[in-house]
Scaffold this motif. Sequence first.
Motif, short mmCIF file in Angstrom:
data_model
loop_
_atom_site.label_atom_id
_atom_site.label_comp_id
_atom_site.label_asym_id
_atom_site.label_seq_id
_atom_site.Cartn_x
_atom_site.Cartn_y
_atom_site.Cartn_z
N ALA A 1 -8.72 -2.22 31.73
CA ALA A 1 -8.67 -1.29 30.61
C ALA A 1 -7.51 -0.34 30.83
N MET A 2 -7.08 0.30 29.75
CA MET A 2 -6.06 1.33 29.89
C MET A 2 -6.39 2.48 28.96
N ALA A 3 -6.02 3.69 29.40
CA ALA A 3 -6.32 4.88 28.61
C ALA A 3 -5.32 5.97 28.96
N GLY A 4 -5.28 6.98 28.13
CA GLY A 4 -4.47 8.16 28.38
C GLY A 4 -4.78 9.19 27.32
N GLU A 5 -4.57 10.47 27.68
CA GLU A 5 -4.88 11.56 26.76
C GLU A 5 -3.61 12.31 26.37
N SER A 6 -3.46 12.61 25.09
CA SER A 6 -2.35 13.36 24.53
C SER A 6 -1.04 12.62 24.81
N GLY A 7 -0.16 13.18 25.67
CA GLY A 7 1.05 12.46 26.03
C GLY A 7 0.72 11.15 26.73
N GLY A 8 -0.38 11.14 27.50
CA GLY A 8 -0.84 9.90 28.13
C GLY A 8 -1.37 8.92 27.10
N VAL B 1 -5.38 -6.90 28.61
CA VAL B 1 -6.18 -5.67 28.55
C VAL B 1 -7.40 -5.93 27.68
N LYS B 2 -8.56 -5.62 28.21
CA LYS B 2 -9.81 -5.83 27.44
C LYS B 2 -10.09 -4.70 26.47
N ILE B 3 -9.63 -3.48 26.81
CA ILE B 3 -9.83 -2.34 25.92
C ILE B 3 -8.74 -1.30 26.19
N ALA B 4 -8.22 -0.72 25.13
CA ALA B 4 -7.26 0.37 25.22
C ALA B 4 -7.89 1.60 24.58
N ILE B 5 -7.73 2.76 25.24
CA ILE B 5 -8.36 3.98 24.73
C ILE B 5 -7.31 5.10 24.69
N PRO B 6 -6.52 5.16 23.61
CA PRO B 6 -5.63 6.30 23.47
C PRO B 6 -6.45 7.52 23.02
N VAL B 7 -6.47 8.55 23.85
CA VAL B 7 -7.28 9.75 23.61
C VAL B 7 -6.38 10.86 23.06
N ILE B 8 -6.71 11.36 21.88
CA ILE B 8 -5.93 12.40 21.23
C ILE B 8 -4.43 12.08 21.39
#
Length: 153
Positions: free
Chosen positions: A26-33, A53-60
């Motif tokens: 999985a991959m994720a990141g918040e704001s600039g991330g 990638v099984k799931i991507a989680i762009p946070v804000i």
Amino acid sequence: MLDFYEAIKYVAANAEQLGVDPSRIAMAGESGGGYICAGAMVQLALKDEAALVKIAIPVIPMLDDYEFSDPLSMTKEEADNAVMMQKIWQAIGGPDFETKRQDPLLFPGKASPALLAKMPPTIAWEDEFDMYITPATRLKFHKNTIFSLRFEL
């Protein structure tokens, strides 16, 4: 974001050595991330490698040049931060910023519907007072978005 893309590829290629289950990356990141995560999603789609990638989680996530639009159409948080975000986007884009305004590697939220469809399954994470809420809300309408999380007070 291309470094993040390369990191995903490295983890996938070396999963056994790293003790990682390649079917659960999985991959994720918040704001600039979240911006970096979304940009890596674009690169995965461009290279037809979204299955890594099984799931991507762009946070804000920072996603597009919405901050250059009319402040009267923005939420208070978006309008309050628009000038600062314009400067940040111009710094990220560099001296030829204006020529890159449609490039989904600079602005992942400008990916075409065909490119969006090739991205990994996605959870779009928003927040009630999020200064990037409008572009994040738009992202959740692509067909691979499993659901979006929106937190409100």
